[in-house]
Structures are given as C-alpha cells and as structure tokens.
Scaffold this active site. Structure first.
Site, PDB file in Angstrom:
ATOM      1  N   HIS A  63      -1.052   0.521  -9.632  1.00  0.00           N
ATOM      2  CA  HIS A  63      -1.806  -0.298  -8.670  1.00  0.00           C
ATOM      3  C   HIS A  63      -2.572  -1.414  -9.401  1.00  0.00           C
ATOM      4  CE1 HIS A  63      -3.766  -0.039  -4.421  1.00  0.00           C
ATOM      5  NE2 HIS A  63      -3.681  -1.291  -4.827  1.00  0.00           N
ATOM      6  N   GLU A  95      -1.875   8.218  -4.012  1.00  0.00           N
ATOM      7  CA  GLU A  95      -2.235   7.823  -5.372  1.00  0.00           C
ATOM      8  C   GLU A  95      -3.696   8.194  -5.679  1.00  0.00           C
ATOM      9  OE1 GLU A  95      -3.468   3.190  -5.242  1.00  0.00           O
ATOM     10  OE2 GLU A  95      -1.355   3.520  -4.768  1.00  0.00           O
ATOM     11  N   ARG A 108       0.846  -1.183   0.000  1.00  0.00           N
ATOM     12  CA  ARG A 108       0.000   0.000   0.000  1.00  0.00           C
ATOM     13  C   ARG A 108       0.884   1.237   0.000  1.00  0.00           C
ATOM     14  NH1 ARG A 108      -3.743  -2.533  -1.434  1.00  0.00           N
ATOM     15  NH2 ARG A 108      -5.886  -2.613  -0.628  1.00  0.00           N
TER      16      ARG A 108
END
Length: 330
Positions: free
Chosen positions: A290, A272, A243
C-alpha cells in the site's frame, strides 16, 4: 493570570516530527509516534477527550468510535480515500470529515504505471530468478517472457483524478485507453486522456491491462471476482491500486494459479496488512505494501493538507477538502 489551555487533539498515527512540533505550538497533542494501531475500544477512549483528530485508514470512525466523543469537531484523514469514515454517522454527530485529494494524484498515478510495468514485464519475478541463481545464459525463449505495454489496450475502471493521470501516462506508450466509470467524463476530459468510454463488460473483454482506481464502497465491493476474471483475456494483467475489497483476492489467487489471466499487480488487499497466503505463493503476482502515495514529498503534502483541514475546522472556517459539506454553516 491563567494561561488559556490549548485545545486537545489526537494524532492517531506517526507523522513527521516537524509537523508534530508545529501542531504542539497551538494544541495539546496526544501523539502516537510509536505508530501503534488502536483497537476500536482504545480509539473510542482517545477520541473522548479531544476536539480534533488526525487519522489514517487504520482508524475506523463510526458511531461506536464517536459514542463518547462529545467535544469532537473534526477528524482529518491523511488519505484521499475515506472508506474508514462512516460519513452519515459523523454528520449526525456534527463531526466534520476531511481527506487529502489532489496532492497525491501524480505520485499515485506514477506508481500505478510502475506496478503495471513490473507486472507485465515480470520484473520482480525476474529479479528473484536471478537472485536464485537460475540465470546461466541469455536465451531467446528460456528467460521470463512478459507482455508488451506499447500499442496495447489499457482499461481503467474508475476515471477520477488518478485514473486520468494513468491514462495520460499510457498515451506516452502509444496505448489505446478505454475506461468505465460511474459517470462518463466530459468530451474535453476524454480528449485530454485520449480515452473511450465503454461498458465494464467490453472493457474486461478487450483490455490487455486492467487497472482499478475506483473508491471502495458497498457497491464496489468485489468489483472484480471470478465472473469478471473469466471475461478477461488469458494474456491480460490486473492492477489494483484502489482499495482492498474491490478485488476478491481468493478468486484472483485461484485464477492466477490456473492461468486464467497472465499476472496481477497489487498494492492493496482484503484485510491488509494481512495478505491471502495463496497470493504469497505465486510468482505471477507483484505485491506492494500500500505504497502508491509513498514518496516523502507527497506524504509530507498529505500531512500538511490534513493539518490545514483540521486547523480550519477548529477555527470555525471551512476546511479545504470537507467531505460532509452540509456541516459547514460559516
């Protein structure tokens, strides 16, 4: 004769049309196929009129989001991670929280290893080099030279399902596997992964490749910062598929600029979808948006499990992957 109204649910992000159509057979669905990101105020309003919701990591479910959600019974996250959930606040409000473990383990482990290979062997940098017209001849020393994976040492921080999956893949490359985790694995699990438990300090000091697969919590924030990077080998790579926020991106960018480590591969970022501008300027970092779980088969399985969780909760049954187990009294 009046037809009973269908329960209202929110699908906060775009999902596969077939899954949406299936939901519409049983529910009155407020969908977001435009895939817009709700503001906190918009999310609060959306939740105020539904009994259940499908969300992703972009939707923060906390006390503010739940303030007007008087009929909300369950929120299903289409993700294995759930740092977007304030679980105590959800539990206090009587809202079941679920996630999607297991169905993305192998796909994410595949990607983690792919990102490691791309980073160590400078694959994206080499492609850019070719596209820019710099390749005029084969050379022993003047082509991009990378770092070996075979017979090197991989250090995995966070040895859950995905971490163990990466460890097993590393064995195929003859890599030595070391790991650190909040709790040590059983002897059987360590043997299956060929893994040795070490301290975080020893892992950083000895690993040729450091892979981050731990969940994001307040305690794991900036697990890797300037101090930790300084303990790593200058020839080491750092891979983050966990993460954003687990790595201090500012410190990492500076370390990469100064050659304190060899390279980094990042699938997640602080803040992000924004990426720190210094990272964008560097050639020794591989950047991905991601996408560790992003295969069609796996994303469909994630959506299906989230829907299964939501249906179970709204039917008074225990969802397959209930996070706040204390709420189920059935």
């Amino acid at each position: 004769m009046n037809t009973p109204s269908k329960p209202k649910i929110l699908v906060a992000r775009a999902i596969f049309p077939e899954a949406l159509a299936k939901l519409e057979e049983s529910f009155e669905v407020r969908s977001n196929q435009a895939d817009l990101i709700f503001t906190p105020e918009e999310l609060q309003k959306e939740l105020s009129s539904v009994v259940g919701a499908l969300v992703a990591g972009s939707e923060r479910i906390d006390a503010n989001a739940l303030a007007q959600a008087k009929n909300l019974k369950a929120v299903a996250n289409i993700s294995v991670g759930y740092n977007n959930f304030d679980v105590p606040a959800m539990t206090s409000a009587g809202v079941m929280a679920t996630n999607t473990p297991d169905v993305l383990t192998d796909t994410t482990a595949d990607f983690g290893f792919a990102l490691l290979m791309a980073t160590a062997r400078r694959i994206t940098e080499s492609e850019h080099w070719v596209r820019a017209g710099h390749w005029d001849k084969w050379s022993i020393v003047n082509n991009p030279l990378g770092m070996d994976l075979h017979h090197s040492t991989i250090g995995i921080i966070g040895m859950g399902r995905i971490g163990q999956g990466i460890a097993k893949r590393a064995l195929g490359f003859g890599m030595k596997v070391i790991y650190c985790n909040r709790s040590r694995l059983s002897e059987a699990h360590e043997k299956a992964c060929g893994a040795t438990y070490v301290s975080k300090e020893e892992l950083l000091r000895t690993a040729d490749h450091v892979v981050l697969v731990l969940p994001y919590t307040a305690e794991s924030h900036h697990t890797i910062g300037a101090t930790e990077i300084a303990q790593m080998k200058p020839t080491a790579t750092l891979i983050n598929i966990a993460r954003g926020g687990i790595v201090d991106d500012v410190a990492l960018a500076q370390a990469l600029q100064e050659g304190k480590i060899f390279a980094a591969g990042l699938d997640v970022f602080e803040g992000e979808p924004n990426v720190h501008p210094d990272l964008l300027k560097l050639s020794n970092v591989v950047l991905a948006p991601h996408i560790a779980s992003a295969t069609e088969k796996t994303r469909r399985a994630m959506v299906d499990l989230a829907i299964e969780n939501l249906r179970a909760a709204l039917d008074g049954k225990k969802p397959p992957s209930l996070i706040n187990q204390e709420l189920f009294t059935g």
